[in-house]
Design an enzyme around this catalytic site. Structure first.
Site, PDB file in Angstrom:
ATOM      1  N   LYS A 275       0.639  -1.243  -0.067  1.00 48.28           N
ATOM      2  CA  LYS A 275      -0.084  -0.255   0.219  1.00 48.28           C
ATOM      3  C   LYS A 275       1.152   1.004   0.126  1.00 48.28           C
ATOM      4  O   LYS A 275       1.919   1.782   0.884  1.00 48.28           O
ATOM      5  CB  LYS A 275      -0.936   0.394   1.586  1.00 48.28           C
ATOM      6  CG  LYS A 275      -1.412   1.386   1.700  1.00 48.28           C
ATOM      7  CD  LYS A 275      -2.463   1.306   2.362  1.00 48.28           C
ATOM      8  CE  LYS A 275      -3.393   2.731   2.589  1.00 48.28           C
ATOM      9  NZ  LYS A 275      -4.266   2.528   3.956  1.00 48.28           N
ATOM     10  N   ASP A 280      -2.515  10.682   2.634  1.00 50.39           N
ATOM     11  CA  ASP A 280      -3.644   9.825   3.065  1.00 50.39           C
ATOM     12  C   ASP A 280      -4.725  10.689   3.740  1.00 50.39           C
ATOM     13  O   ASP A 280      -4.856  11.330   5.257  1.00 50.39           O
ATOM     14  CB  ASP A 280      -3.942   8.768   3.854  1.00 50.39           C
ATOM     15  CG  ASP A 280      -5.192   8.234   4.042  1.00 50.39           C
ATOM     16  OD1 ASP A 280      -6.416   9.179   3.358  1.00 50.39           O
ATOM     17  OD2 ASP A 280      -5.575   7.069   5.202  1.00 50.39           O
ATOM     18  N   LYS A 287      -9.696  13.680   7.350  1.00 47.15           N
ATOM     19  CA  LYS A 287      -8.914  13.549   8.789  1.00 47.15           C
ATOM     20  C   LYS A 287      -9.079  14.491   9.726  1.00 47.15           C
ATOM     21  O   LYS A 287      -8.871  15.384   9.263  1.00 47.15           O
ATOM     22  CB  LYS A 287      -8.077  12.465   8.396  1.00 47.15           C
ATOM     23  CG  LYS A 287      -8.017  11.200   8.158  1.00 47.15           C
ATOM     24  CD  LYS A 287      -6.517  10.957   8.725  1.00 47.15           C
ATOM     25  CE  LYS A 287      -5.751   9.063   7.644  1.00 47.15           C
ATOM     26  NZ  LYS A 287      -6.908   8.107   8.598  1.00 47.15           N
ATOM     27  N   ASP A 298       2.028   6.395   5.118  1.00 47.21           N
ATOM     28  CA  ASP A 298       0.908   5.785   4.481  1.00 47.21           C
ATOM     29  C   ASP A 298       1.176   4.658   3.638  1.00 47.21           C
ATOM     30  O   ASP A 298       0.498   4.063   2.900  1.00 47.21           O
ATOM     31  CB  ASP A 298      -0.811   6.022   4.337  1.00 47.21           C
ATOM     32  CG  ASP A 298      -1.795   5.464   4.567  1.00 47.21           C
ATOM     33  OD1 ASP A 298      -1.805   4.563   5.491  1.00 47.21           O
ATOM     34  OD2 ASP A 298      -3.083   5.642   4.242  1.00 47.21           O
ATOM     35  N   ASP A 357     -12.144   7.126   3.486  1.00 45.54           N
ATOM     36  CA  ASP A 357     -10.613   7.071   4.496  1.00 45.54           C
ATOM     37  C   ASP A 357     -10.870   5.433   4.308  1.00 45.54           C
ATOM     38  O   ASP A 357      -9.373   5.275   5.145  1.00 45.54           O
ATOM     39  CB  ASP A 357     -11.075   7.710   5.892  1.00 45.54           C
ATOM     40  CG  ASP A 357      -9.709   8.120   6.356  1.00 45.54           C
ATOM     41  OD1 ASP A 357      -8.808   7.722   5.716  1.00 45.54           O
ATOM     42  OD2 ASP A 357      -9.611   7.799   7.336  1.00 45.54           O
ATOM     43  N   GLU A 359      -9.621   3.939   1.667  1.00 48.42           N
ATOM     44  CA  GLU A 359      -8.743   4.257   0.983  1.00 48.42           C
ATOM     45  C   GLU A 359      -7.899   2.580   0.344  1.00 48.42           C
ATOM     46  O   GLU A 359      -7.926   2.499  -0.864  1.00 48.42           O
ATOM     47  CB  GLU A 359      -8.325   5.155   0.155  1.00 48.42           C
ATOM     48  CG  GLU A 359      -6.894   5.403   0.887  1.00 48.42           C
ATOM     49  CD  GLU A 359      -6.662   4.923   2.116  1.00 48.42           C
ATOM     50  OE1 GLU A 359      -7.831   5.397   3.156  1.00 48.42           O
ATOM     51  OE2 GLU A 359      -5.377   4.546   2.214  1.00 48.42           O
ATOM     52  N   ARG A 361      -7.377  -0.620   0.972  1.00 45.92           N
ATOM     53  CA  ARG A 361      -8.663  -1.243   0.315  1.00 45.92           C
ATOM     54  C   ARG A 361      -8.601  -1.471  -0.281  1.00 45.92           C
ATOM     55  O   ARG A 361      -8.624  -2.545  -1.090  1.00 45.92           O
ATOM     56  CB  ARG A 361      -9.675  -2.246   1.616  1.00 45.92           C
ATOM     57  CG  ARG A 361     -10.681  -1.454   1.944  1.00 45.92           C
ATOM     58  CD  ARG A 361     -11.707  -1.738   2.806  1.00 45.92           C
ATOM     59  NE  ARG A 361     -10.418  -1.077   3.934  1.00 45.92           N
ATOM     60  CZ  ARG A 361     -11.425  -1.024   5.387  1.00 45.92           C
ATOM     61  NH1 ARG A 361     -12.536  -1.870   5.579  1.00 45.92           N
ATOM     62  NH2 ARG A 361     -10.849  -0.633   6.118  1.00 45.92           N
TER      63      ARG A 361
HETATM   64  N1  BES Z   1      -4.537   4.533   6.641  1.00 39.16           N
HETATM   65  C1  BES Z   1      -4.780   4.917   7.600  1.00 39.16           C
HETATM   66  C2  BES Z   1      -4.864   4.251   8.871  1.00 39.16           C
HETATM   67  C3  BES Z   1      -4.093   3.823  10.167  1.00 39.16           C
HETATM   68  C4  BES Z   1      -4.010   4.435  11.115  1.00 39.16           C
HETATM   69  C5  BES Z   1      -1.825   4.066   9.350  1.00 39.16           C
HETATM   70  C6  BES Z   1      -3.077   5.126  11.891  1.00 39.16           C
HETATM   71  C7  BES Z   1      -1.809   4.441  10.611  1.00 39.16           C
HETATM   72  C8  BES Z   1      -1.736   4.874  12.282  1.00 39.16           C
HETATM   73  C9  BES Z   1      -6.621   3.809   6.551  1.00 39.16           C
HETATM   74  O1  BES Z   1      -6.162   4.282   5.450  1.00 39.16           O
HETATM   75  C10 BES Z   1      -7.365   4.605   7.519  1.00 39.16           C
HETATM   76  O2  BES Z   1      -7.482   5.534   7.517  1.00 39.16           O
HETATM   77  N2  BES Z   1      -8.215   3.749   7.916  1.00 39.16           N
HETATM   78  C11 BES Z   1      -9.521   4.002   8.801  1.00 39.16           C
HETATM   79  C12 BES Z   1     -10.432   3.076   8.752  1.00 39.16           C
HETATM   80  C13 BES Z   1     -11.590   4.375   9.266  1.00 39.16           C
HETATM   81  C14 BES Z   1     -12.259   4.666   8.143  1.00 39.16           C
HETATM   82  C15 BES Z   1     -12.744   2.654   9.643  1.00 39.16           C
HETATM   83  C16 BES Z   1      -8.538   4.204  10.232  1.00 39.16           C
HETATM   84  O3  BES Z   1      -8.472   3.109  10.458  1.00 39.16           O
HETATM   85  O4  BES Z   1      -9.818   5.334  11.529  1.00 39.16           O
HETATM   86 ZN    ZN Z   2      -4.189   5.489   4.596  1.00 36.18          ZN
HETATM   87 MN    MN Z   3      -7.502   6.511   5.171  1.00 40.09          MN
END
Ligand code: BES
Ligand code: ZN
Ligand code: MN
Length: 515
Positions: A275, A280, A287, A298, A357, A359, A361
């Site tokens: 990834k 992000d 966010k 990310d 967010d 994204e 996956r």
């Molecule tokens: N890149 C983030 C996940 C992440 C969070 C990586 C903290 C490193 C540190 C991912 O794309 C994301 O935003 N995930 C969200 C999902 C949410 C939309 C349910 C998350 O985990 O908060």
């Molecule tokens: Zn992400």
């Molecule tokens: Mn994200």
């Protein structure tokens, strides 16, 4: 850094810093310490007592040898209990030595490798030596390209690794020198991954990532294909393109190819998928400030794949490995995808985007489908996929989602040997229900609870059911460190590189012994 092995008298070693490790459950602190202490008329022991140094893991005392030895200073380092001593202890020891050299302005050091009395099959000694090389290189890592004021501090340039000749019973010097060299190659790949993670998102755009890959592939001798927006459209990668839509930056699919001539074109193929969200923001599901700040990291999964491919090429590991990176930026814009948009994946399945967010996956699903066209025997994706995984396992451990028990065992062997920490996570089929959409085949988000698991389930929809050997590694926790410690420095850690390299190396030796 110049790394050499030798077996001379410790008192005669001319170095700015001489480091010796001791165990907490060894009252005399071992042979090396005793020799040095005697040469210093017992002052070393006194200094340790004054500092209440007990040899606990990671504890250290810096002592000025003031003419009593050829070395200027002595660092006494604690390994903790003897029974817990392993290659990772050596890696941390060497990391601390390097780091101390930086702060103490020492350019040359010698350290005593503790092997005496430890059950020492040849393989283990080789592992210790490799770990030591990795630790010493990584401990001197610093990300400096944007510092205009502070000159680069003293770096450790010359490190001697000392042990008594009788320690290396049966292990040829050449094997140890190979292990040192291998450790240096792996460390330089990890440092490369750290550099990519630390690079700011305004300079490490998807196109810049592709340029970096081009440069690396050329020097390392890897094959390379780069796909831009037109190619991605031709590939019908609607999910990856969807994520890219809100950004001014064009996406890139980076395909790195390691196919050494010694390995036949029909040999088993390992595909690594990373990834690579260069930033992000969350997209329209934006966010908040605090959660957005770390999001230049990310692309940590992509950095791990990049580093692993570099190391495999540099080490000429005899196996077929392809690395596939999806470099994209997730931004909110007039053209950005909206929550409730429906996208069509490369595989053909439609996905309702309920949260822009989630994204990672989306990008990975299309990359996995691209990778499956290469007919791999196995596929491992590495991704900073969910905050939920970080909530579950903390900052120092990554989650390993692996259905196949045999593959899980192989992966575990690799991560234990690499010193990187993983925990096997469940892929709970019952949660599959959560991914049902009212309008499309799937939606991109389940419930908040078990968020790391539903993300893995989403990916499995694209990897399965034909490919049994599929593993998803969620490295959201360990991708960045919040402080310097041992061989880890604050910022990008390069997590994943070591395990991937070790996994591929093990697969290659396994397949060659089977044949
Ligand atoms: N890149 C983030 C996940 C992440 C969070 C990586 C903290 C490193 C540190 C991912 O794309 C994301 O935003 N995930 C969200 C999902 C949410 C939309 C349910 C998350 O985990 O908060
Ligand atoms: Zn992400
Ligand atoms: Mn994200």
């Amino acid at each position: 850094m110049k790394l050499t092995l030798f077996t001379d008298d410790l008192r005669e070693v001319p170095a700015d810093l001489l480091a010796v490790g001791v165990f907490s459950d060894e009252p005399d602190r071992g042979l090396a310490f005793s020799h040095l202490n005697a040469a210093l008329d017992g002052v070393l022991e006194q200094a340790c007592r004054d500092e209440r140094f007990r040899g606990e893991a990671g504890q250290s005392v810096l002592f000025n040898a003031a003419g009593g030895l050829a070395a200027r200073r002595v660092l006494v380092y604690g390994f903790g209990e003897r029974r817990l001593y392993d290659p990772e202890s050596a890696r941390r020891f060497a990391g601390t030595v390097s780091r101390t050299c930086r702060t103490a302005g020492a350019a040359s050091a010698a350290l005593v490798l503790t092997i005496r009395d430890v059950p020492a099959p040849a393989e283990r000694i080789v592992d210790l030596v490799q770990a030591l090389a990795e630790g010493s290189e990584l401990g001197s890592y610093a990300f400096l390209p944007y510092r205009t004021k502070d000159a680069e501090p003293t770096r450790l340039k010359d490190l001697r690794v000392c042990f008594a000749a009788e320690d290396v019973q049966g292990v040829k010097g050449a094997m140890l020198r190979d292990a040192l060299a291998r450790g240096q190659v792996v460390a330089s790949a990890v440092a490369g991954a750290r550099d990519l993670v630390n690079e700011p998102p305004n300079t490490l755009t998807p196109t810049a990532f592709a340029e970096a890959a081009k440069k690396m592939a050329k020097t390392a001798g890897l094959g390379l294909r780069i796909l831009g927006p037109r190619d991605l459209e031709r590939q019908r990668m609607g999910l990856m393109l969807g994520v890219a839509k809100g950004s001014e930056e064009e996406p890139r699919l980076i395909h790195l190819i390691h196919e050494p001539e010694s390995v036949g074109k029909k040999a088993p193929l390992l595909t690594l998928v990373g990834k690579g969200l260069t930033f992000d923001s969350g997209g329209l599901s934006l966010k908040d400030t605090e959660n957005m700040l770390p999001m230049k990291s990310d692309m940590g999964g992509a950095a791990a794949v990049f580093g692993a491919m570099k190391a495999l090429a540099d080490l000429k590991v005899p196996c077929r490995v392809h690395g596939i990176i999806g470099a994209v930026e997730n931004m909110p814009d007039g053209r950005a995808i909206r929550p409730s948009d429906v996208l069509r994946s490369r595989k053909g399945l439609t996905v309702e985007v309920v949260n822009t967010d989630a994204e990672g996956r989306l990008v990975l699903a299309d990359l996995i489908s691209y990778a499956l066209d290469l007919k791999p025997t196995e596929l491992i994706d590495v991704a900073t996929l969910t905050g939920a995984c970080m909530v579950a396992l903390g900052r120092s451990m990554a989650g390993a989602f692996v259905d196949d028990d045999e593959m899980a065992r192989d992966l575990e062997a690799a991560w234990l040997r690499s010193g990187e920490r993983f925990w096997r996570m469940p892929i709970d089929g019952e949660m599959r229900e959560e991914l049902k959409s009212d309008v499309a085949d799937l939606k991109n988000l389940g419930e908040r609870f078990g968020g790391a698991i539903s993300a893995a389930l989403f990916l499995r929809e694209f990897a399965g059911p034909d490919l049994a050997r599929f593993a998803h590694l969620d490295i959201a926790g360990p991708v960045m460190a919040n402080r310097d410690q041992g061989y880890v420095s604050k910022g990008g850690t390069g997590f994943g590189v070591r395990t991937l390299v070790e996994y591929a190396r093990r697969r290659s030796t396994l397949s060659s012994t089977r044949e």
